[in-house]
Motif scaffolding. Sequence first.
Motif, PDB file in Angstrom:
ATOM      1  N   ALA A   1      -5.258   3.190  -5.840  1.00  0.00           N
ATOM      2  CA  ALA A   1      -5.687   2.373  -4.809  1.00  0.00           C
ATOM      3  C   ALA A   1      -7.107   1.837  -5.277  1.00  0.00           C
ATOM      4  CB  ALA A   1      -6.348   3.243  -3.738  1.00  0.00           C
ATOM      5  N   MET A   2      -7.553   0.783  -4.764  1.00  0.00           N
ATOM      6  CA  MET A   2      -8.923  -0.019  -4.869  1.00  0.00           C
ATOM      7  C   MET A   2      -9.668   0.080  -4.184  1.00  0.00           C
ATOM      8  SD  MET A   2      -8.867  -3.553  -6.398  1.00  0.00           S
ATOM      9  CE  MET A   2     -11.321  -3.841  -6.655  1.00  0.00           C
TER      10      MET A   2
ATOM     11  N   GLY B   1       1.027  -0.970   0.107  1.00  0.00           N
ATOM     12  CA  GLY B   1      -0.420  -0.119  -0.112  1.00  0.00           C
ATOM     13  C   GLY B   1       0.828   1.564   0.062  1.00  0.00           C
ATOM     14  N   ASN B   2       1.853   0.908   0.836  1.00  0.00           N
ATOM     15  CA  ASN B   2       2.954   2.292   0.666  1.00  0.00           C
ATOM     16  C   ASN B   2       4.125   2.324  -0.289  1.00  0.00           C
ATOM     17  OD1 ASN B   2       1.642   2.832   3.421  1.00  0.00           O
ATOM     18  ND2 ASN B   2       3.547   2.297   4.305  1.00  0.00           N
ATOM     19  N   GLY B   3       3.995   1.211  -1.628  1.00  0.00           N
ATOM     20  CA  GLY B   3       4.618   1.698  -2.559  1.00  0.00           C
ATOM     21  C   GLY B   3       3.782   2.720  -3.443  1.00  0.00           C
ATOM     22  N   LYS B   4       5.392   3.501  -4.004  1.00  0.00           N
ATOM     23  CA  LYS B   4       4.528   4.745  -5.218  1.00  0.00           C
ATOM     24  C   LYS B   4       3.671   4.358  -5.866  1.00  0.00           C
ATOM     25  CE  LYS B   4       5.545   9.059  -7.067  1.00  0.00           C
ATOM     26  NZ  LYS B   4       6.357   9.932  -7.045  1.00  0.00           N
ATOM     27  N   GLY B   5       4.854   2.777  -7.426  1.00  0.00           N
ATOM     28  CA  GLY B   5       3.827   2.516  -8.072  1.00  0.00           C
ATOM     29  C   GLY B   5       3.356   0.962  -8.091  1.00  0.00           C
ATOM     30  N   ASN B   6       2.712   0.629  -6.465  1.00  0.00           N
ATOM     31  CA  ASN B   6       1.624   0.055  -6.295  1.00  0.00           C
ATOM     32  C   ASN B   6       0.528   0.242  -6.053  1.00  0.00           C
ATOM     33  OD1 ASN B   6       4.562  -1.873  -6.677  1.00  0.00           O
ATOM     34  ND2 ASN B   6       4.393  -1.663  -4.482  1.00  0.00           N
ATOM     35  N   LEU B   7      -0.144  -1.280  -6.659  1.00  0.00           N
ATOM     36  CA  LEU B   7      -1.543  -1.108  -6.359  1.00  0.00           C
ATOM     37  C   LEU B   7      -2.168  -1.393  -5.061  1.00  0.00           C
ATOM     38  CD1 LEU B   7      -4.688  -0.036  -7.688  1.00  0.00           C
ATOM     39  CD2 LEU B   7      -4.426  -3.094  -8.307  1.00  0.00           C
ATOM     40  N   ASP B   8      -2.764  -0.161  -4.341  1.00  0.00           N
ATOM     41  CA  ASP B   8      -3.604  -0.451  -2.656  1.00  0.00           C
ATOM     42  C   ASP B   8      -4.433  -1.599  -3.230  1.00  0.00           C
ATOM     43  OD1 ASP B   8      -4.573  -0.779   0.184  1.00  0.00           O
ATOM     44  OD2 ASP B   8      -4.202   1.365   0.383  1.00  0.00           O
ATOM     45  N   THR B   9      -4.586  -2.180  -2.915  1.00  0.00           N
ATOM     46  CA  THR B   9      -5.990  -3.549  -2.807  1.00  0.00           C
ATOM     47  C   THR B   9      -6.575  -3.393  -1.122  1.00  0.00           C
ATOM     48  OG1 THR B   9      -4.718  -5.450  -2.231  1.00  0.00           O
ATOM     49  CG2 THR B   9      -5.286  -4.842  -4.571  1.00  0.00           C
ATOM     50  N   ALA B  10      -6.236  -2.482  -0.491  1.00  0.00           N
ATOM     51  CA  ALA B  10      -6.688  -2.990   1.475  1.00  0.00           C
ATOM     52  C   ALA B  10      -8.136  -3.259   1.088  1.00  0.00           C
ATOM     53  CB  ALA B  10      -6.047  -1.761   1.843  1.00  0.00           C
TER      54      ALA B  10
ATOM     55  N   SER C   1     -14.608  -2.265 -10.734  1.00  0.00           N
ATOM     56  CA  SER C   1     -14.846  -2.117  -9.358  1.00  0.00           C
ATOM     57  C   SER C   1     -13.966  -0.805  -9.585  1.00  0.00           C
ATOM     58  CB  SER C   1     -13.190  -3.023  -9.220  1.00  0.00           C
ATOM     59  OG  SER C   1     -13.218  -4.314  -8.991  1.00  0.00           O
ATOM     60  N   VAL C   2     -14.219   0.085  -8.296  1.00  0.00           N
ATOM     61  CA  VAL C   2     -13.770   1.623  -8.384  1.00  0.00           C
ATOM     62  C   VAL C   2     -12.121   1.587  -7.556  1.00  0.00           C
ATOM     63  CG1 VAL C   2     -14.060   3.955  -7.261  1.00  0.00           C
ATOM     64  CG2 VAL C   2     -16.408   2.263  -7.737  1.00  0.00           C
ATOM     65  N   PHE C   3     -11.577   2.696  -8.798  1.00  0.00           N
ATOM     66  CA  PHE C   3     -10.246   3.105  -8.264  1.00  0.00           C
ATOM     67  C   PHE C   3     -10.153   4.426  -8.282  1.00  0.00           C
ATOM     68  CE2 PHE C   3     -10.213  -0.948 -10.706  1.00  0.00           C
ATOM     69  CZ  PHE C   3      -9.538  -1.565 -10.585  1.00  0.00           C
TER      70      PHE C   3
ATOM     71  N   SER D   1     -17.955  -2.896  -0.774  1.00  0.00           N
ATOM     72  CA  SER D   1     -19.598  -2.331  -1.346  1.00  0.00           C
ATOM     73  C   SER D   1     -19.210  -0.751  -2.078  1.00  0.00           C
ATOM     74  CB  SER D   1     -20.361  -3.257  -0.810  1.00  0.00           C
ATOM     75  OG  SER D   1     -20.339  -4.319  -0.664  1.00  0.00           O
ATOM     76  N   VAL D   2     -19.635  -1.012  -3.018  1.00  0.00           N
ATOM     77  CA  VAL D   2     -19.941   0.551  -3.298  1.00  0.00           C
ATOM     78  C   VAL D   2     -21.137   0.524  -4.658  1.00  0.00           C
ATOM     79  CG1 VAL D   2     -17.454   1.161  -3.136  1.00  0.00           C
ATOM     80  CG2 VAL D   2     -17.854   0.380  -5.366  1.00  0.00           C
ATOM     81  N   TRP D   3     -21.531   1.997  -4.750  1.00  0.00           N
ATOM     82  CA  TRP D   3     -22.195   2.220  -5.384  1.00  0.00           C
ATOM     83  C   TRP D   3     -22.083   3.025  -6.692  1.00  0.00           C
ATOM     84  CZ3 TRP D   3     -27.354   4.105  -1.944  1.00  0.00           C
ATOM     85  CH2 TRP D   3     -27.891   2.363  -1.520  1.00  0.00           C
ATOM     86  N   LEU D   4     -22.907   2.738  -7.633  1.00  0.00           N
ATOM     87  CA  LEU D   4     -22.065   3.516  -9.021  1.00  0.00           C
ATOM     88  C   LEU D   4     -23.117   4.102  -9.306  1.00  0.00           C
ATOM     89  CD1 LEU D   4     -20.002   4.276 -11.372  1.00  0.00           C
ATOM     90  CD2 LEU D   4     -20.184   2.284 -12.551  1.00  0.00           C
TER      91      LEU D   4
END
Length: 261
Positions: A107-108, A9-18, A96-98, A23-26
């Motif tokens: 981040a996801m 999660g802290n890496g600048k070039g990585n994706l945070d999947t925490a 999914s939402v990013f 569940s989110v609404w679109l």
Amino acid sequence: MEDDQSNHGNGKGNLDTAKADRSVWLMKCPLVVAKSWQNQPSSQDSQPVAKVILSLDPLQSDSMQFTMETTAVSNDSLNRPKSYSLNMFKDFVPMSVFSESNQGKVAMEGKVEHKFDMKPHEKNMEEYGRLCRERTNKSMIKNRQIQVIDNDHGVHMRPMPGMVGLISSNSKDKKKAQPVKQTEVKRTRRDRGELEDIMFKLFERQPNWALKQLVQETDQPAQFLKEILNELCVYNKRGTNQGTYELKPEYKKSVEDGGAD
């Protein structure tokens, strides 16, 4: 495992999947609402821009109704409807939402559970229709203006660099630019019998001639020459001699006999 997720999660070039399983609404909202929310300053003290109301009738199945009540925000349109209906859809492509921060951290934020289409409530439909008409009328207003140029010497009307030769300044230049047709040269017709003798001599020199070559050799009008050629010759439409004339067999024999004599 926890250390791996923290570094991930802290890496600048990585994706945070925490938050990947959240569940989110679109929601698809009208343009006027989206612009109003975008103008809202983002700060910790900012107030909610809307609230969702769920209406449920316990005596009926599938009776859930979603309504959104928006609050007034800064730089908001006075004619914007404040009450909207939310039509929910469950049959849609999994999404999914990013998000991406100013520092470039990606981040996801979760996966879409429900999808909504937002439209003005029935009681606001007339007000929303008036707003759409105003927006259409504004888009039809032309900002172009007509300005009278005091300087009549044409200084401001000179062609841009690279345009010289592409656009002529007046109709006279266009007439001058047209090439002179060489086919307009007037030629005097010879006597028909005399021209036929000349044609036979030319075909003694070589068996095949193009019309353009014969016009140059005889200095006769092309149309008059075609009349003679149609009587004396055959036109080759294909083959190695395509586009040329040659004498008909009966005239070839007479020419050969005359040459032998």
